[in-house]
Design a protein around this motif. Sequence first.
Motif, PDB file in Angstrom:
ATOM      1  N   MET A   1      29.485  -0.865  -0.436  1.00 49.16           N
ATOM      2  CA  MET A   1      28.137  -1.397  -0.127  1.00 49.16           C
ATOM      3  C   MET A   1      27.306  -1.488  -1.414  1.00 49.16           C
ATOM      4  N   GLN A   2      26.651  -2.600  -1.561  1.00 50.25           N
ATOM      5  CA  GLN A   2      25.797  -2.806  -2.733  1.00 50.25           C
ATOM      6  C   GLN A   2      24.421  -2.199  -2.440  1.00 50.25           C
ATOM      7  N   ILE A   3      24.113  -1.060  -3.036  1.00 47.99           N
ATOM      8  CA  ILE A   3      22.787  -0.527  -2.724  1.00 47.99           C
ATOM      9  C   ILE A   3      21.804  -0.872  -3.842  1.00 47.99           C
ATOM     10  N   LYS A   4      20.543  -0.963  -3.445  1.00 48.16           N
ATOM     11  CA  LYS A   4      19.533  -1.401  -4.411  1.00 48.16           C
ATOM     12  C   LYS A   4      18.835  -0.189  -4.996  1.00 48.16           C
ATOM     13  N   GLU A   5      18.970  -0.021  -6.304  1.00 42.34           N
ATOM     14  CA  GLU A   5      18.333   1.121  -6.954  1.00 42.34           C
ATOM     15  C   GLU A   5      16.819   0.940  -6.921  1.00 42.34           C
ATOM     16  N   CYS A   6      16.108   2.043  -6.884  1.00 40.36           N
ATOM     17  CA  CYS A   6      14.646   1.884  -6.882  1.00 40.36           C
ATOM     18  C   CYS A   6      13.937   3.153  -7.357  1.00 40.36           C
ATOM     19  N   ILE A   7      12.679   2.967  -7.750  1.00 41.69           N
ATOM     20  CA  ILE A   7      11.767   4.086  -8.015  1.00 41.69           C
ATOM     21  C   ILE A   7      10.554   3.876  -7.116  1.00 41.69           C
ATOM     22  N   VAL A   8      10.218   4.892  -6.342  1.00 37.57           N
ATOM     23  CA  VAL A   8       9.050   4.772  -5.454  1.00 37.57           C
ATOM     24  C   VAL A   8       8.147   5.984  -5.677  1.00 37.57           C
ATOM     25  N   SER A   9       6.892   5.852  -5.237  1.00 36.33           N
ATOM     26  CA  SER A   9       5.994   7.011  -5.307  1.00 36.33           C
ATOM     27  C   SER A   9       5.056   6.984  -4.104  1.00 36.33           C
ATOM     28  N   ALA A  10       4.535   8.167  -3.758  1.00 34.69           N
ATOM     29  CA  ALA A  10       3.557   8.267  -2.665  1.00 34.69           C
ATOM     30  C   ALA A  10       2.552   9.361  -3.019  1.00 34.69           C
ATOM     31  N   PRO A  11       1.281   9.187  -2.593  1.00 31.48           N
ATOM     32  CA  PRO A  11       0.251  10.155  -2.973  1.00 31.48           C
ATOM     33  C   PRO A  11       0.187  11.358  -2.038  1.00 31.48           C
ATOM     34  N   ALA A 155      11.811   7.947   2.865  1.00 32.76           N
ATOM     35  CA  ALA A 155      11.919   6.830   3.805  1.00 32.76           C
ATOM     36  C   ALA A 155      11.868   5.498   3.064  1.00 32.76           C
ATOM     37  N   ALA A 156      10.903   5.348   2.169  1.00 35.78           N
ATOM     38  CA  ALA A 156      10.750   4.077   1.457  1.00 35.78           C
ATOM     39  C   ALA A 156      11.998   3.768   0.625  1.00 35.78           C
ATOM     40  N   ALA A 157      12.507   4.782  -0.073  1.00 36.08           N
ATOM     41  CA  ALA A 157      13.650   4.549  -0.961  1.00 36.08           C
ATOM     42  C   ALA A 157      14.906   4.204  -0.167  1.00 36.08           C
ATOM     43  N   MET A 158      15.162   4.926   0.916  1.00 34.29           N
ATOM     44  CA  MET A 158      16.417   4.662   1.656  1.00 34.29           C
ATOM     45  C   MET A 158      16.334   3.316   2.383  1.00 34.29           C
ATOM     46  N   LEU A 159      15.166   3.018   2.942  1.00 32.54           N
ATOM     47  CA  LEU A 159      15.031   1.731   3.645  1.00 32.54           C
ATOM     48  C   LEU A 159      15.205   0.579   2.658  1.00 32.54           C
ATOM     49  N   SER A 160      14.674   0.775   1.471  1.00 39.37           N
ATOM     50  CA  SER A 160      14.743  -0.256   0.450  1.00 39.37           C
ATOM     51  C   SER A 160      16.170  -0.382  -0.103  1.00 39.37           C
ATOM     52  N   ALA A 161      16.784   0.774  -0.415  1.00 38.71           N
ATOM     53  CA  ALA A 161      18.130   0.753  -1.005  1.00 38.71           C
ATOM     54  C   ALA A 161      19.149   0.165  -0.044  1.00 38.71           C
ATOM     55  N   SER A 162      18.940   0.394   1.256  1.00 34.12           N
ATOM     56  CA  SER A 162      19.898  -0.105   2.256  1.00 34.12           C
ATOM     57  C   SER A 162      19.656  -1.580   2.567  1.00 34.12           C
ATOM     58  N   GLY A 163      18.558  -2.129   2.049  1.00 34.21           N
ATOM     59  CA  GLY A 163      18.241  -3.526   2.332  1.00 34.21           C
ATOM     60  C   GLY A 163      17.552  -3.709   3.677  1.00 34.21           C
ATOM     61  N   THR A 164      17.192  -2.577   4.334  1.00 35.33           N
ATOM     62  CA  THR A 164      16.499  -2.691   5.631  1.00 35.33           C
ATOM     63  C   THR A 164      15.120  -3.322   5.425  1.00 35.33           C
ATOM     64  N   ILE A 165      14.491  -2.982   4.301  1.00 39.47           N
ATOM     65  CA  ILE A 165      13.235  -3.654   3.940  1.00 39.47           C
ATOM     66  C   ILE A 165      13.417  -4.254   2.533  1.00 39.47           C
ATOM     67  N   PRO A 166      12.720  -5.364   2.257  1.00 38.27           N
ATOM     68  CA  PRO A 166      12.900  -5.993   0.936  1.00 38.27           C
ATOM     69  C   PRO A 166      12.152  -5.236  -0.156  1.00 38.27           C
ATOM     70  N   SER A 167      12.548  -5.482  -1.386  1.00 40.61           N
ATOM     71  CA  SER A 167      11.786  -4.915  -2.501  1.00 40.61           C
ATOM     72  C   SER A 167      10.512  -5.747  -2.680  1.00 40.61           C
TER      73      SER A 167
END
Length: 398
Positions: A1-11, A155-167
């Motif tokens: 599976m091609q996963i999408k790497e990402c950096i996210v942050s939350a306050p 949540a944001a990182a896994m949803l994004s990496a799995s392609g469930t939500i777009p970057s």
Amino acid sequence: MQIKECIVSAPGKAILHGEHAVVHGKVALAVSLNLRTYLRLQATSTSKVCINLPNINTFLSWDVTALKQLLPDSGAELGNVNELDAELVRMLRNFVGVSNGTLDTRSMAILAFLYIYLCVFAKSGELPSLTVSVWSELPTGAGLGSSAAYSVCLAAAMLSASGTIPSPLSDQENTARWDEVEMELINRWAFQGERIIHGNPSGVDNAVGTWGGILRYHSGKITALSRVPMLRILLTNTKVPRSTKVLVAGVKDKMNKFPSIINPVLESVDAVSCACEQTITEMASDTPTPEHYNVLEELIDINQHHLNVIGVGHPTLDTLCRVTLARGLHSKLTGAGGGGCGITLLRPETEFSVVQNTIQDLRDCGYDCWETSIGAAGVQQHSPLAVKEEVLEVLARY
Ligand SMILES: Nc1ncnc2c1ncn2[C@@H]1O[C@H](COP(=O)(O)OP(=O)(O)OP(=O)(O)O)[C@@H](O)[C@H]1O
Ligand SMILES: C[C@@](O)(CCO)CC(=O)[O-]
Ligand SMILES: [Mg+2]
């Protein structure tokens, strides 16, 4: 599976009014803070899932094949986004070897991570190997919503990496936010993470971590206050450790034991939140007056007494209130209480020297104290270019 790497942050967040009462359907007012949790998710080819949590000195990895054993054979839906899958939590407890009812910092963080990882990737068809590193500017377990900021990032990182939500990032932007529908989904998964860490969360903390700004929260209904005055707030960390889960359960016990005594107190906290909302709305639409600040101070004092009545005070928080009042400033605990952090309202006319002396007094008590700014952005995705050097350095270390 091609996963999408990402950096996210939350306050992180501070609750102005309504902590604990909000768990029982009352109104809370909460603000995001300029202290954030950062998460970096990297694809690997190690056939392992690794998690690095330097704030709590936890570095672990598992074989993807071992994690696959936890998936149901039937391909049945795993972990519905709207409710916690108790069976999966039980299996995960066995898998990582923690007993039910544990309050151990690491176990909670690991369970929340594995739960969201398994549920989100099982839905997308495959469990990938990856490395997740999380680092936070927030004190852990001190009332500033560290668990929610952590859950929102997961949540944001896994949803994004799995392609469930777009970057949301584009070529022109190094930091970007998701659309409303995607934030809704992030918030729901983060709430499941909070459930694992907290037991019975209201959802206010993950809502602030997701949307940021100043929110009114009432029984799951989130309203952003669009017109708010510039409030200056001191944050004080008494450094007394406490667990939100234990404190929330303690209030429930008191309610069961003395319903006719405790319920009216929670009603009154609700009225305090509503009066505060009305006052800050007036202040935003008109010029704030000294009378407005007098009302805000009285509401802080009333609520702090209520929080003591429901059993979530602490001697160090009493000291905070006394020390700041000696300088003419009003304070209350924020978050779950029982130690952790408090907030102190600064008036526009409060002189610089008064603020500095108050900070020094509180530091002399052994507390951390600093002026904070409120209303920071909610969950975001960043390109490495947009992340502070020192944060990138910590995230890249593992
Ligand atoms: N940076 C982090 N790394 C790993 N785990 C974290 C991190 N921040 C928070 N956690 C998890 O959240 C737990 C603390 O949550 P808890 O709800 O008790 O405190 P809080 O969220 O800081 O305060 P409050 O809920 O009152 O705002 C920790 O025990 C840990 O499991
Ligand atoms: C104590 C509490 O009201 C706030 C914790 O930040 C718990 C919750 O709302 O989930
Ligand atoms: Mg928490």
